[in-house]
Design a protein around this motif. Structure first.
Motif, PDB file in Angstrom:
ATOM      1  N   GLU A  24      -6.768 -10.282  -3.374  1.00 52.25           N
ATOM      2  CA  GLU A  24      -7.878  -9.427  -2.918  1.00 52.25           C
ATOM      3  C   GLU A  24      -7.644  -8.967  -1.477  1.00 52.25           C
ATOM      4  O   GLU A  24      -7.900  -7.802  -1.144  1.00 52.25           O
ATOM      5  N   ARG A  25      -7.171  -9.871  -0.628  1.00 51.18           N
ATOM      6  CA  ARG A  25      -6.873  -9.479   0.756  1.00 51.18           C
ATOM      7  C   ARG A  25      -5.762  -8.415   0.784  1.00 51.18           C
ATOM      8  O   ARG A  25      -5.827  -7.439   1.539  1.00 51.18           O
ATOM      9  N   LYS A  26      -4.769  -8.620  -0.070  1.00 52.64           N
ATOM     10  CA  LYS A  26      -3.651  -7.678  -0.127  1.00 52.64           C
ATOM     11  C   LYS A  26      -4.138  -6.317  -0.630  1.00 52.64           C
ATOM     12  O   LYS A  26      -3.750  -5.269  -0.099  1.00 52.64           O
ATOM     13  N   VAL A  27      -5.017  -6.331  -1.647  1.00 54.19           N
ATOM     14  CA  VAL A  27      -5.585  -5.084  -2.166  1.00 54.19           C
ATOM     15  C   VAL A  27      -6.346  -4.367  -1.061  1.00 54.19           C
ATOM     16  O   VAL A  27      -6.213  -3.156  -0.881  1.00 54.19           O
ATOM     17  N   ARG A  34      -3.331   2.873   2.156  1.00 53.69           N
ATOM     18  CA  ARG A  34      -3.268   4.032   1.263  1.00 53.69           C
ATOM     19  C   ARG A  34      -4.190   5.133   1.781  1.00 53.69           C
ATOM     20  O   ARG A  34      -3.806   6.316   1.837  1.00 53.69           O
ATOM     21  N   ASP A  35      -5.399   4.747   2.187  1.00 55.25           N
ATOM     22  CA  ASP A  35      -6.365   5.724   2.695  1.00 55.25           C
ATOM     23  C   ASP A  35      -5.821   6.418   3.943  1.00 55.25           C
ATOM     24  O   ASP A  35      -5.965   7.650   4.110  1.00 55.25           O
ATOM     25  N   ASP A  49       5.811  10.130  -0.638  1.00 49.93           N
ATOM     26  CA  ASP A  49       6.377   9.150  -1.572  1.00 49.93           C
ATOM     27  C   ASP A  49       5.892   7.738  -1.243  1.00 49.93           C
ATOM     28  O   ASP A  49       5.641   6.927  -2.130  1.00 49.93           O
ATOM     29  N   ALA A  50       5.711   7.499   0.066  1.00 45.57           N
ATOM     30  CA  ALA A  50       5.232   6.177   0.478  1.00 45.57           C
ATOM     31  C   ALA A  50       3.828   5.930  -0.065  1.00 45.57           C
ATOM     32  O   ALA A  50       3.501   4.818  -0.489  1.00 45.57           O
ATOM     33  N   LEU A  51       3.004   6.989  -0.057  1.00 45.57           N
ATOM     34  CA  LEU A  51       1.647   6.854  -0.576  1.00 45.57           C
ATOM     35  C   LEU A  51       1.674   6.514  -2.064  1.00 45.57           C
ATOM     36  O   LEU A  51       0.946   5.622  -2.519  1.00 45.57           O
ATOM     37  N   LYS A  52       2.509   7.181  -2.790  1.00 46.47           N
ATOM     38  CA  LYS A  52       2.617   6.918  -4.229  1.00 46.47           C
ATOM     39  C   LYS A  52       3.075   5.478  -4.482  1.00 46.47           C
ATOM     40  O   LYS A  52       2.557   4.794  -5.370  1.00 46.47           O
ATOM     41  N   GLU A  53       4.033   5.020  -3.702  1.00 41.57           N
ATOM     42  CA  GLU A  53       4.509   3.640  -3.847  1.00 41.57           C
ATOM     43  C   GLU A  53       3.381   2.651  -3.565  1.00 41.57           C
ATOM     44  O   GLU A  53       3.223   1.658  -4.278  1.00 41.57           O
ATOM     45  N   LYS A  54       2.626   2.943  -2.497  1.00 42.53           N
ATOM     46  CA  LYS A  54       1.509   2.041  -2.143  1.00 42.53           C
ATOM     47  C   LYS A  54       0.451   2.046  -3.242  1.00 42.53           C
ATOM     48  O   LYS A  54      -0.117   1.008  -3.565  1.00 42.53           O
ATOM     49  N   GLU A  59      -2.210  -0.830  -7.585  1.00 41.31           N
ATOM     50  CA  GLU A  59      -2.552  -0.986  -9.003  1.00 41.31           C
ATOM     51  C   GLU A  59      -1.962  -2.278  -9.573  1.00 41.31           C
ATOM     52  O   GLU A  59      -2.621  -2.991 -10.335  1.00 41.31           O
ATOM     53  N   GLN A  60      -0.720  -2.574  -9.194  1.00 43.33           N
ATOM     54  CA  GLN A  60      -0.084  -3.803  -9.673  1.00 43.33           C
ATOM     55  C   GLN A  60      -0.830  -5.035  -9.165  1.00 43.33           C
ATOM     56  O   GLN A  60      -1.092  -5.974  -9.918  1.00 43.33           O
ATOM     57  N   VAL A  61      -1.159  -5.023  -7.874  1.00 41.43           N
ATOM     58  CA  VAL A  61      -1.872  -6.159  -7.288  1.00 41.43           C
ATOM     59  C   VAL A  61      -3.253  -6.296  -7.923  1.00 41.43           C
ATOM     60  O   VAL A  61      -3.708  -7.400  -8.226  1.00 41.43           O
ATOM     61  N   MET A  62      -3.927  -5.169  -8.152  1.00 37.55           N
ATOM     62  CA  MET A  62      -5.245  -5.217  -8.798  1.00 37.55           C
ATOM     63  C   MET A  62      -5.129  -5.768 -10.219  1.00 37.55           C
ATOM     64  O   MET A  62      -5.965  -6.564 -10.667  1.00 37.55           O
TER      65      MET A  62
END
Length: 149
Positions: A24-27, A34-35, A49-54, A59-62
């Motif tokens: 949750e902290r990482k998200v 991301r914002d 591209d960095a934004l897309k990666e983030k 999404e993975q972390v969530m």
């Protein structure tokens, strides 16, 4: 259920809660990042591209957080189920112990009654034998007297 199993389940639950909190902290941190990147990309008018990666990482972390949350929930449900089963088993055990004590008391009472009845039967049998012996002696005496007449 064995005590080691409960401790192991509790340890797993604690570990999953820690991992969930970290996720949750990482998200939160990744969402803020991301914002910021979105704002920069919007200002620049280009996709980053960095934004897309983030976003993919968020999404993975969530998804991992949701999976961990479900695992914790499942473990807690299993813990409740096992506690309920244990309470039922303990109640059944107490009921059976109570029935056993009652049946043991009945057996002891029956054994005592049998012993008393056997003693009464023995006394009655001895009295009857004595009476029969007495009557036999009297009848034999009368028979001998009548035979002499």
């Amino acid at each position: 259920s064995e005590p080691g199993g409960a401790a192991e389940a509790e340890a797993m639950r604690a570990e999953f809660q820690e991992r969930l909190a970290a996720a949750e902290r990482k998200v939160y941190a990744l969402t803020k990042e991301r914002d910021v990147l979105k704002r920069e990309a919007d200002r620049q008018g280009t996709a980053s591209d960095a934004l897309k990666e983030k976003e993919v990482l968020v999404e993975q972390v969530m998804a991992e957080g949701a999976k961990l949350s479900k695992t914790v929930s499942d473990l807690e449900a299993e813990k409740r189920r096992l506690k309920s089963a244990l309470a039922t088993a303990e109640a059944d055990k107490e009921s059976l112990e109570s029935r056993l004590a009652a049946e043991t008391a009945k057996c002891a009472a029956l054994a005592e009654d049998k012993k008393r009845t056997e003693a009464e039967l023995t006394k009655s049998s001895e009295r009857t034998e004595a009476e029969l012996g007495s009557q036999r002696a009297r009848f034999e005496s009368e028979l001998a007297r009548k035979e002499e007449e």
